[in-house]
Design an enzyme around this catalytic site. Structure first.
Site, PDB file in Angstrom:
ATOM      1  N   ASP A   1      -2.289  12.610 -10.267  1.00 18.18           N
ATOM      2  CA  ASP A   1      -2.839  12.774  -8.917  1.00 18.18           C
ATOM      3  C   ASP A   1      -3.898  13.869  -8.821  1.00 18.18           C
ATOM      4  O   ASP A   1      -3.785  14.810  -8.026  1.00 18.18           O
ATOM      5  CB  ASP A   1      -1.723  13.053  -7.905  1.00 18.18           C
TER       6      ASP A   1
ATOM      7  N   MET B   1       0.852  -1.194   0.000  1.00 20.98           N
ATOM      8  CA  MET B   1       0.000   0.000   0.000  1.00 20.98           C
ATOM      9  C   MET B   1       0.885   1.240   0.000  1.00 20.98           C
ATOM     10  O   MET B   1       1.920   1.265   0.667  1.00 20.98           O
ATOM     11  CB  MET B   1      -0.896   0.028   1.233  1.00 20.98           C
ATOM     12  N   ASN B   2       0.470   2.276  -0.764  1.00 24.58           N
ATOM     13  CA  ASN B   2       1.069   3.586  -0.565  1.00 24.58           C
ATOM     14  C   ASN B   2      -0.020   4.661  -0.532  1.00 24.58           C
ATOM     15  O   ASN B   2      -0.901   4.562   0.332  1.00 24.58           O
ATOM     16  CB  ASN B   2       2.223   3.884  -1.544  1.00 24.58           C
ATOM     17  N   ASP B   3      -0.029   5.654  -1.390  1.00 24.27           N
ATOM     18  CA  ASP B   3      -0.857   6.853  -1.226  1.00 24.27           C
ATOM     19  C   ASP B   3      -2.321   6.569  -0.895  1.00 24.27           C
ATOM     20  O   ASP B   3      -2.974   5.749  -1.564  1.00 24.27           O
ATOM     21  CB  ASP B   3      -0.872   7.676  -2.520  1.00 24.27           C
TER      22      ASP B   3
ATOM     23  N   GLU C   1       3.699  15.950  -6.209  1.00 26.91           N
ATOM     24  CA  GLU C   1       2.685  14.895  -6.261  1.00 26.91           C
ATOM     25  C   GLU C   1       1.543  15.212  -5.295  1.00 26.91           C
ATOM     26  O   GLU C   1       1.663  16.046  -4.406  1.00 26.91           O
ATOM     27  CB  GLU C   1       3.302  13.541  -5.889  1.00 26.91           C
TER      28      GLU C   1
ATOM     29  N   GLN D   1      -3.556   3.342  -2.947  1.00 24.13           N
ATOM     30  CA  GLN D   1      -2.689   2.693  -3.923  1.00 24.13           C
ATOM     31  C   GLN D   1      -2.328   1.303  -3.399  1.00 24.13           C
ATOM     32  O   GLN D   1      -1.819   1.162  -2.284  1.00 24.13           O
ATOM     33  CB  GLN D   1      -1.434   3.527  -4.139  1.00 24.13           C
TER      34      GLN D   1
END
Length: 488
Positions: free
Chosen positions: A165, A35-37, A216, A53
């Site tokens: 984004d 997992m990220n953003d 970002e 994400q």
């Protein structure tokens, strides 16, 4: 699925147990995978939706999907099935979601509309720089299922390789949707009446803020103050943060529906710690601006210790504008919803000549809040430690006027050379008194100093829970107040 089950069966039990032992207790993590953003965060009908994400097939960054979780309070989350899968236009990068209350899109009144970046790895290989475009999808069942718009992409790439984004908000004075888009190392604004057709409106940031890395995950927030309406533009940058790697800067200014203008001097940071990145706020939450970030750093995110899952989120934080010596500052504190999971506990205190001991905190199981307050601004160190020598130090250096978090002896710190050992942050408050809130979870520490004016977030990887706290202070007559709260 069979391969994944087999993988779990052959993993040593001690490794799996160790990894689950370090899974945060009150911060969101995926059940499995990378997992990220945080993406598409939105509030509707009493439920908070977190999209994120997600690579469901591995514990490193890979083909991006939108994972999905739901909460009633932003603290306890229930993971749902994957919301958006890669398609012919590419994988599904970060973005936002809105409630289309007036059916401007024609998808349906109160439909959820997700706005996201498609990233084509095939086009990226050509070197044309046209691999990122903006697309939309809609849901008529509150996010349970999604239909991608048949005429995607809604914004084609004009020749900018980092073009992603989208954060979309409704701007009432112009009766239009506004998209805030990260474009290389600046922000581009677009307008739309229907979420389908977009026109470029303006740009911001060419000569402001940090430009050491790519911009970002922007967000545009409105605040009501006693001096009228103020706007804050949040922008993540990687690299270029004050403590190396990834970080989030912000700008305070004015917005007319098309252009954002700021006379801000210098760069302001949302969080000075190494592990709060790509944070955005929940849409449709009325006058509250509540943000969650990804608790990691691109300098080492793919290498942090993990087995079946990797990465978590920060605690949800309410943002406010505060004026300090004629300068507006953005503060952040844990959301009030956390309070219902807190229970004050009495920990025996032992005063010595220049330090205080709090033993037997093992019952807190690395899941607690410590509040600290002193009448004067003086040096201190708060040391969270265990019997095998692992420790985290939170402190203040009055000569440098800096808070710090030292994780150099916190446990496993050698997995990546960029895993910085100590993070520093300037004290912003001018108060003669000092107060802190420190959230400890099983692999993270979040410092909120001076009512959230200075924040530091840091992850760590220890083998054992902390079993004592020691506060080193040269002046124990300074009416030092310490409280402990068990969380969950």
């Amino acid at each position: 699925m069979r391969i994944y089950i087999l993988f779990l069966l052959i993993l040593p039990f001690s490794i799996l147990f160790g990894q689950e032992q370090s899974r945060p207790n009150y911060h969101f993590t995926p059940k499995s995978g990378w997992m990220n953003d945080p993406n598409g965060m939105i509030y509707k009908d009493g439920k908070f939706h977190l999209f994120f994400q997600h690579n469901p097939n591995d514990i490193v960054w890979g083909p991006m999907h939108w994972g999905h979780a739901i909460s009633k309070d932003m603290i306890v989350w229930e993971e749902q099935k994957i919301a958006l899968y890669p398609d012919s236009l590419g994988t599904i990068y970060s973005g936002s979601a809105v409630v289309d209350k007036n059916n401007t899109s024609g998808f349906g009144k109160n439909s959820l509309v997700a706005i996201y970046t498609n990233h084509s790895h095939e086009i990226e290989k050509t070197g044309s720089g046209l691999h990122e475009t903006q697309s939309i999808a809609y849901s008529l069942d509150d996010g349970k299922s999604w239909i991608k718009y048949s005429d995607n992409p809604v914004i084609s790439n004009p020749g900018i390789k980092d073009f992603r984004d989208p954060k979309v908000i409704w701007h009432e004075p112009t009766a239009s949707w506004v998209m805030v888009l990260a474009t290389l190392d600046c922000i581009t604004f677009y307008n739309s009446k229907d979420l389908k057709k977009w026109q470029k409106a303006g740009e911001f940031g060419k000569n402001q803020g940090s430009h050491e890395g790519v911009w970002e995950c922007p967000d545009l927030l409105k605040f009501k103050t006693d001096e009228g309406e103020k706007w804050v533009l949040i922008v993540s940058v990687n690299p270029g943060a004050p403590n190396t790697g990834s970080g989030t800067q912000y700008f305070i200014g004015d917005f007319d529906g098309h252009m954002f203008k700021s006379n801000q001097k210098g760069t302001k940071w949302l969080d000075y710690g190494p592990d709060n990145y790509a944070g955005v706020t929940f849409s449709n939450l009325n006058d509250r601006n509540v943000l969650m970030g990804w608790m990691s750093n691109w300098s080492y995110a793919n290498q942090v210790p993990a087995t079946t899952w990797r990465s978590g989120n920060t605690i949800a934080r309410e943002l406010k504008l505060v004026k300090i010596e004629n300068q507006w500052e953005l503060s952040s504190l844990p959301v009030k919803e956390l309070n219902k999971y807190k229970r004050k506990v009495k920990i025996d205190r032992q005063n010595h000549d220049n330090f205080i001991d709090f033993d037997r905190i093992s019952e807190l199981k690395n899941s607690f809040e410590l509040s600290f307050a002193q009448e004067n601004v003086e040096d201190f160190q708060i040391i969270f430690k265990n019997k095998v020598g692992e420790k985290i130090i939170v402190g203040y250096d009055s000569k440098k006027k800096q808070y710090f978090i030292d994780r150099s002896n916190s446990g496993n710190v050698e997995f990546n050379k960029n895993f910085i050992k100590t993070a520093y942050a300037a004290r912003i408050s001018n108060s003669k008194q000092m107060s802190l809130r420190i959230l400890i979870d099983k692999n993270s520490v979040e410092l909120f100093a001076d009512n959230g004016l200075t924040c530091l977030s840091s992850i760590y990887f220890n083998e054992n829970a902390f079993d004592s706290v020691q506060i080193i202070h040269k002046n124990l007559q300074n009416n030092i107040d310490v409280k402990f709260y068990k969380i969950m």
